[in-house]
Motif scaffolding. Structure first.
Motif, PDB file in Angstrom:
ATOM      1  N   UNK A   1       0.861  -1.180   0.000  1.00 11.88           N
ATOM      2  CA  UNK A   1       0.000   0.000   0.000  1.00 11.88           C
ATOM      3  C   UNK A   1       0.896   1.227   0.000  1.00 11.88           C
ATOM      4  N   UNK A   2       0.989   1.879  -1.148  1.00 14.38           N
ATOM      5  CA  UNK A   2       1.876   3.028  -1.310  1.00 14.38           C
ATOM      6  C   UNK A   2       1.184   3.987  -2.261  1.00 14.38           C
ATOM      7  N   UNK A   3       0.811   5.145  -1.754  1.00 20.36           N
ATOM      8  CA  UNK A   3       0.032   6.073  -2.563  1.00 20.36           C
ATOM      9  C   UNK A   3       0.817   6.645  -3.741  1.00 20.36           C
ATOM     10  N   UNK A   4       2.147   6.440  -3.769  1.00 19.34           N
ATOM     11  CA  UNK A   4       2.918   6.905  -4.925  1.00 19.34           C
ATOM     12  C   UNK A   4       2.758   5.970  -6.116  1.00 19.34           C
ATOM     13  N   UNK A   5       2.221   4.771  -5.910  1.00 19.17           N
ATOM     14  CA  UNK A   5       1.927   3.863  -7.017  1.00 19.17           C
ATOM     15  C   UNK A   5       0.664   4.326  -7.741  1.00 19.17           C
ATOM     16  N   UNK A   6       0.468   3.812  -8.942  1.00 14.67           N
ATOM     17  CA  UNK A   6      -0.788   4.048  -9.639  1.00 14.67           C
ATOM     18  C   UNK A   6      -1.907   3.330  -8.887  1.00 14.67           C
ATOM     19  N   UNK A   7      -3.070   3.949  -8.801  1.00 14.18           N
ATOM     20  CA  UNK A   7      -4.189   3.322  -8.107  1.00 14.18           C
ATOM     21  C   UNK A   7      -5.418   3.288  -9.005  1.00 14.18           C
ATOM     22  N   UNK A   8      -6.192   2.238  -8.855  1.00 16.29           N
ATOM     23  CA  UNK A   8      -7.500   2.113  -9.486  1.00 16.29           C
ATOM     24  C   UNK A   8      -8.504   1.866  -8.370  1.00 16.29           C
ATOM     25  N   UNK A   9      -9.515   2.717  -8.281  1.00 16.07           N
ATOM     26  CA  UNK A   9     -10.495   2.637  -7.203  1.00 16.07           C
ATOM     27  C   UNK A   9     -11.820   2.108  -7.738  1.00 16.07           C
TER      28      UNK A   9
END
Length: 394
Positions: A332-340
């Protein structure tokens, strides 16, 4: 005094209790010894910052794991200071010597500390004694400063707030949870604390502090000070590897083990917070979470008692604060790309964390019984598009 055991476990935490039960399932006769530096036997440690504060029906008696009921001999208040691999013994600070046939190192970790000495009002929160002291001092609208914005800090701040305590939470992030959550979720996470009346002091760190009588004053790196009745500190742990290092075992951010949880000495295993192990899905990891302590402890005990099955479990971690509960696997690292993928925005849904379009972590917000599905998504290790991921778990 000399004590000899077929199976010796150094560290009286959750790993040791699980390992003891697993050993006893396979070996009804072998002697088992557990040596721990704390004055108590193993407890379900997550309850110290969660259920004991939030569930009035969860009594204090429920935390004890009682490995003695599986035939283990428990030595508390006993700190091991050296390991003699040639003679297969460990020696305690009080001079007692413990011999072993097989040894499991489950030493966990020591809380990271500030430039502030621990006391009855400065608690580096980890043990049953810390819980008892904090519980005694909490409530009655006393002011407690909590230092640290990760699991322990956020859980303690919420728990104390729900128990008639004024809370100031000091953390280094611009937005609470911003290092692990995507922006909208982090904003929602922080807003819960504001709504409940917790004072947040973000983007700052404690540089020093001092206690005077019944108050503690903290100095922050932005020049501000905070004075409170009590300070509870949760900044993570450093793996307790000293005896492994001095004994020449391989150590690299934890005691290095193989898939059979064996160290560089075939008679010695390591498990739990202190163990760096090869995770099937995530690569080499050191996991400081209850699921890992339970499952790795069970498997370590089985291997000590003759099992030839490797440790293949990928553990999850979880937290519950106010009305939000989450479980997660992987990074869990907010600097990675995320898909919600939200059923209810910031209330119920899934967040995927991707690196080079490959899922590295999955966050489940207020969703239950989806951990196996999350593991399967990570296991695929292939590029995933938004269209492929939306709806695939929920």
């Amino acid at each position: 005094m000399r004590h000899d055991y077929d199976y010796l476990i150094v560290g009286a935490g959750m790993v040791s209790a699980n390992a003891t039960r697993s050993i006893r399932e396979r070996d009804s006769q072998g002697s088992i010894g557990i040596v721990g530096s704390e004055p108590n036997g193993p407890v379900t440690r997550p309850a110290l910052s969660k259920k004991l504060w939030t569930d009035p029906e969860f009594g204090f008696d429920n935390i004890w794991m009682k490995p003695e009921e599986s035939g283990a001999t428990l030595h508390t208040d006993t700190r091991i200071v050296s390991l003699d691999r040639d003679n297969q013994t460990v020696t305690a600070e009080n001079g007692d010597v413990f011999g072993y046939g097989q040894l499991l190192l489950a030493t966990g970790g020591e809380p990271k500390q500030l430039d502030l000495a621990p006391s009855e009002r400065v608690l580096y929160f980890r043990t049953v004694e810390d819980y008892r002291q904090l519980r005694e001092l909490a409530g009655h609208q006393r002011h407690i400063a909590v230092v640290g914005g990760s699991f322990i800090g956020t859980e303690l701040a919420a728990a104390l707030n729900l128990n008639d305590t004024r809370v100031t939470l000091i953390h280094p992030e611009q937005v609470l949870g911003g290092d692990i959550f995507p922006p909208d979720l982090a904003e929602h996470f922080e807003s819960m604390y504001h709504t409940h009346g917790v004072t947040l002091m973000g983007n700052c760190r404690v540089t020093s502090g001092h206690q005077q009588g019944e108050t503690v004053t903290l100095t922050l790196d932005d020049g501000n000070t905070v004075t409170a009745d009590v300070v509870a500190i949760g900044l993570g742990i450093e793996p307790a590897c000293d005896i492994a290092v001095s004994a020449g075992l391989t150590v690299d951010d934890g005691i290095v083990v193989d898939e059979m949880l064996r160290t560089s000495d075939p008679h010695i295993l390591a498990a739990g917070d202190v163990a760096s192990y090869p995770d099937n899905l995530l690569g080499r990891q050191r996991a400081e979470h209850v699921d890992n302590a339970n499952m790795m402890g069970q498997q370590a005990g089985a291997i000590m008692a003759g099992s030839e099955a490797p440790y293949t479990h990928t553990p999850y971690f979880y937290s519950n604060v106010f009305e939000l509960g989450y479980q997660a696997i992987g990074t869990l690292d907010s600097s990675l790309d995320t898909i919600e993928d939200w059923q209810e925005p910031q209330q119920k849904g899934v967040v995927y964390y991707l690196e080079n379009e490959v899922v590295k972590g999955v966050l489940l917000v207020n969703l239950k019984e989806r951990l196996d599905a999350a593991r399967e998504v990570i296991k695929e290790r292939r590029p995933s598009s938004r269209d492929a991921l939306i709806g695939c778990i929920r």
